[in-house]
Design a protein around this motif. Structure first.
Motif, PDB file in Angstrom:
ATOM      1  N   TYR A  79      -9.231  13.098  16.652  1.00  0.00           N
ATOM      2  CA  TYR A  79      -8.378  12.240  15.831  1.00  0.00           C
ATOM      3  C   TYR A  79      -6.965  12.813  15.743  1.00  0.00           C
ATOM      4  N   GLU A  80      -6.002  11.925  15.641  1.00  0.00           N
ATOM      5  CA  GLU A  80      -4.599  12.313  15.498  1.00  0.00           C
ATOM      6  C   GLU A  80      -4.130  11.933  14.099  1.00  0.00           C
ATOM      7  N   ALA A  81      -3.590  12.921  13.366  1.00  0.00           N
ATOM      8  CA  ALA A  81      -3.154  12.683  11.992  1.00  0.00           C
ATOM      9  C   ALA A  81      -1.954  11.737  11.970  1.00  0.00           C
ATOM     10  N   ARG A  82      -2.063  10.680  11.162  1.00  0.00           N
ATOM     11  CA  ARG A  82      -0.971   9.725  11.016  1.00  0.00           C
ATOM     12  C   ARG A  82      -0.820   9.335   9.544  1.00  0.00           C
ATOM     13  N   TYR A  83       0.413   9.035   9.133  1.00  0.00           N
ATOM     14  CA  TYR A  83       0.706   8.583   7.776  1.00  0.00           C
ATOM     15  C   TYR A  83       1.368   7.203   7.881  1.00  0.00           C
ATOM     16  N   TRP A  84       0.990   6.293   6.945  1.00  0.00           N
ATOM     17  CA  TRP A  84       1.426   4.904   7.052  1.00  0.00           C
ATOM     18  C   TRP A  84       1.898   4.372   5.699  1.00  0.00           C
ATOM     19  N   GLU A  85       2.813   3.392   5.785  1.00  0.00           N
ATOM     20  CA  GLU A  85       3.132   2.496   4.691  1.00  0.00           C
ATOM     21  C   GLU A  85       2.790   1.095   5.166  1.00  0.00           C
ATOM     22  N   ALA A  86       2.189   0.275   4.315  1.00  0.00           N
ATOM     23  CA  ALA A  86       1.744  -1.041   4.784  1.00  0.00           C
ATOM     24  C   ALA A  86       1.933  -2.103   3.709  1.00  0.00           C
ATOM     25  N   SER A  87       2.106  -3.343   4.176  1.00  0.00           N
ATOM     26  CA  SER A  87       2.114  -4.506   3.282  1.00  0.00           C
ATOM     27  C   SER A  87       1.137  -5.527   3.843  1.00  0.00           C
ATOM     28  N   HIS A  88       0.480  -6.276   2.959  1.00  0.00           N
ATOM     29  CA  HIS A  88      -0.483  -7.308   3.352  1.00  0.00           C
ATOM     30  C   HIS A  88      -0.030  -8.637   2.759  1.00  0.00           C
ATOM     31  N   THR A  89       0.354  -9.565   3.630  1.00  0.00           N
ATOM     32  CA  THR A  89       0.920 -10.849   3.221  1.00  0.00           C
ATOM     33  C   THR A  89      -0.061 -11.970   3.528  1.00  0.00           C
ATOM     34  N   LEU A 118       0.848  -1.192   0.000  1.00  0.00           N
ATOM     35  CA  LEU A 118       0.000   0.000   0.000  1.00  0.00           C
ATOM     36  C   LEU A 118       0.882   1.240   0.000  1.00  0.00           C
ATOM     37  N   ASP A 119       0.581   2.177  -0.913  1.00  0.00           N
ATOM     38  CA  ASP A 119       1.335   3.428  -0.930  1.00  0.00           C
ATOM     39  C   ASP A 119       1.081   4.219   0.350  1.00  0.00           C
ATOM     40  N   VAL A 120       1.897   5.274   0.536  1.00  0.00           N
ATOM     41  CA  VAL A 120       1.732   6.115   1.738  1.00  0.00           C
ATOM     42  C   VAL A 120       0.287   6.588   1.829  1.00  0.00           C
ATOM     43  N   LEU A 121      -0.290   6.404   2.999  1.00  0.00           N
ATOM     44  CA  LEU A 121      -1.704   6.696   3.205  1.00  0.00           C
ATOM     45  C   LEU A 121      -1.881   7.464   4.503  1.00  0.00           C
ATOM     46  N   ARG A 122      -2.689   8.510   4.436  1.00  0.00           N
ATOM     47  CA  ARG A 122      -3.040   9.188   5.689  1.00  0.00           C
ATOM     48  C   ARG A 122      -4.237   8.487   6.301  1.00  0.00           C
ATOM     49  N   TYR A 123      -4.056   8.015   7.531  1.00  0.00           N
ATOM     50  CA  TYR A 123      -5.144   7.354   8.246  1.00  0.00           C
ATOM     51  C   TYR A 123      -5.082   7.823   9.699  1.00  0.00           C
ATOM     52  N   ILE A 171      -1.379 -11.124   7.105  1.00  0.00           N
ATOM     53  CA  ILE A 171      -0.527 -10.386   8.041  1.00  0.00           C
ATOM     54  C   ILE A 171      -0.334  -8.966   7.501  1.00  0.00           C
ATOM     55  N   GLN A 172      -0.767  -8.006   8.283  1.00  0.00           N
ATOM     56  CA  GLN A 172      -0.526  -6.609   7.916  1.00  0.00           C
ATOM     57  C   GLN A 172       0.668  -6.088   8.715  1.00  0.00           C
ATOM     58  N   ASN A 173       1.654  -5.580   7.995  1.00  0.00           N
ATOM     59  CA  ASN A 173       2.824  -4.968   8.637  1.00  0.00           C
ATOM     60  C   ASN A 173       2.848  -3.503   8.228  1.00  0.00           C
ATOM     61  N   THR A 174       2.718  -2.614   9.194  1.00  0.00           N
ATOM     62  CA  THR A 174       2.646  -1.177   8.887  1.00  0.00           C
ATOM     63  C   THR A 174       3.833  -0.434   9.498  1.00  0.00           C
ATOM     64  N   ASN A 175       4.232   0.610   8.800  1.00  0.00           N
ATOM     65  CA  ASN A 175       5.273   1.511   9.302  1.00  0.00           C
ATOM     66  C   ASN A 175       4.679   2.897   9.453  1.00  0.00           C
ATOM     67  N   ASP A 176       4.828   3.461  10.632  1.00  0.00           N
ATOM     68  CA  ASP A 176       4.345   4.817  10.884  1.00  0.00           C
ATOM     69  C   ASP A 176       5.373   5.794  10.307  1.00  0.00           C
TER      70      ASP A 176
END
Length: 422
Positions: free
Chosen positions: A96-106, A79-84, A119-124
């Protein structure tokens, strides 16, 4: 049980989701990042019963789409950089607290090749993305400020290769920005003048020194006009030169005036040299924008609101009127003498219409030194509307004093009359 202990202590933001999107497990790092407890999320539908984004439907959520894709293709989906944004608990003030993430779904498959869970692995990456946004905003402000001033502004690397020119350069020459980058800028300098720059750039200490020269620059019509070029090195806190900032001021009319005086009478050559020196001294005193904002040698101020309250004043501006408190006061409060001279009306018009005001050699009468004696001074100035969220929020005042230039021209005109009489 031992494997579970290993899993929950993995120092990554990992959550395990079933094919029907129910949360099966999560690491302690994930719980800390998302500000939830294990009891709050286990068994709940991911991004529907927990971590729900109220601004988007469940099926349209890009995270859900990525998980579905991983299930359908049985391959890792990135998943590309996403604001969630994450919802804060009531104890933390809610909202709400603004956060940006990079994620992979395996996807993890069973023996039959069916997906058992994902398995979702996310990087803040919030800090990185906010830094990028801050840099983008800083670059936009830099461009706005340099485009607002009536000067040809440029930046270069320590060796003199151009890295940026403001809109004034583009409008004046008719060339796009790309035509200036690197050493391409040399094409707009008169062939007889370019050696002044190239010879200096060959010197070992070029990057450490101030550069100044009178050069002819070609405009979009193909004509050359004389400009006073200045370039200063900008250094970091360790004294290392990181870039050069330069400006070009049109001195064509004054240059021709001086040449006309010289040609009119050979006996006045010595006096003409003195006049040229006096002009050069005036130009030196009227330092142009080689450094930005607070380092700028020109007069710079930001006036906010319809009452034109001083929000920022650079040292050059404050030095012009010592002993007066500017920041925090309105123009009328700090400089009451100029109200009757119509300057507040000019500011009101710029604020109401959004149309810039530009004036050359405008006269201002003020008690500059707080001596009780009002004196005249002349300025070339620009009042540029400051736009925030599409609305005029204030005014950028930029200018420089040209009293010596006015006096010099008057002396030259008087001198020319005397010469004609002779």
């Amino acid at each position: 049980m031992e494997f579970f202990e290993y899993f929950i202590n993995v120092p990554e933001n990992v959550v395990i989701v079933s094919p029907d999107f129910k949360i099966l497990a999560a690491t302690n790092k994930y719980l800390k990042t998302t500000m939830r407890s294990r009891e709050e999320i286990i068994g709940k539908v991911f991004l529907k019963e927990v971590y729900q984004d109220p601004t988007i439907s469940f099926d349209e959520n890009p995270v859900i789409k990525s998980i579905r894709k991983a299930i359908e293709t049985k391959r890792v989906d990135y998943l590309d950089v996403l604001r969630y944004d994450l919802e804060r608990s009531a104890q933390e003030g809610g909202g709400y607290e603004a956060r940006y993430w990079e994620a992979s779904h395996t996807p993890v498959l069973d023996e039959a090749g069916n997906v058992k869970f994902v398995i979702q692995n996310t990087n803040d990456v919030t800090e990185r993305e906010l830094a990028k946004e801050a840099r983008r905003m800083s670059e936009e402000k830099f461009k706005f400020l340099t485009d607002a001033v009536p000067e040809l502004i440029h930046t270069a690397d320590p060796n003199g290769a151009c890295t940026y020119v403001n809109q004034r350069w583009i409008d004046y020459t008719g060339l796009p920005l790309e035509e200036f980058i690197g050493h391409s800028w040399q094409k707009v300098i008169h062939p007889e003048d370019i050696h002044q720059v190239l010879d200096r750039q060959k010197e070992d200490f070029y990057s450490e020194l101030e550069f100044q020269a009178e050069l002819r620059i070609r405009d979009k019509e193909g004509s050359y006009r004389w400009h006073l070029i200045r370039s200063l090195p900008m250094k970091d806190e360790k004294g290392k030169v990181i870039m050069r900032v330069g400006s070009a001021n049109d001195i064509h009319s004054t240059k021709l005036m001086v040449q006309e005086v010289l040609e009119s009478n050979e006996q006045m050559s010595i006096l003409s040299d003195q006049v040229q020196q006096a002009f050069q001294k005036a130009e030196d005193q009227r330092q142009t924008l080689e450094r930005l904002i607070m380092q700028a040698p020109a007069l710079f101020a930001i006036l906010k609101g319809p009452e034109h309250r001083f929000e920022l004043v650079n040292p050059k501006y404050q030095q012009l009127i010592p002993g007066r408190d500017l920041v925090g006061n309105t123009v009328a409060e700090a400089l009451p003498e100029i109200v009757e001279q119509g300057f507040v009306d000019l500011l009101d018009n710029v604020y109401k219409t959004g149309v810039p005001f530009i004036a050359e050699e405008i006269c201002v009468e003020l008690d500059w030194q707080n001596t009780g004696h009002v004196e005249k001074a002349y300025f070339t100035t620009t009042y540029q509307p400051l736009i925030e969220n599409g609305q005029v929020a204030g005014i950028i005042a930029f200018g420089y004093e040209v009293s010596d230039k006015v006096k010099l021209r008057e002396e030259l005109q008087s001198l020319k009359k005397d010469t004609s009489v002779q």
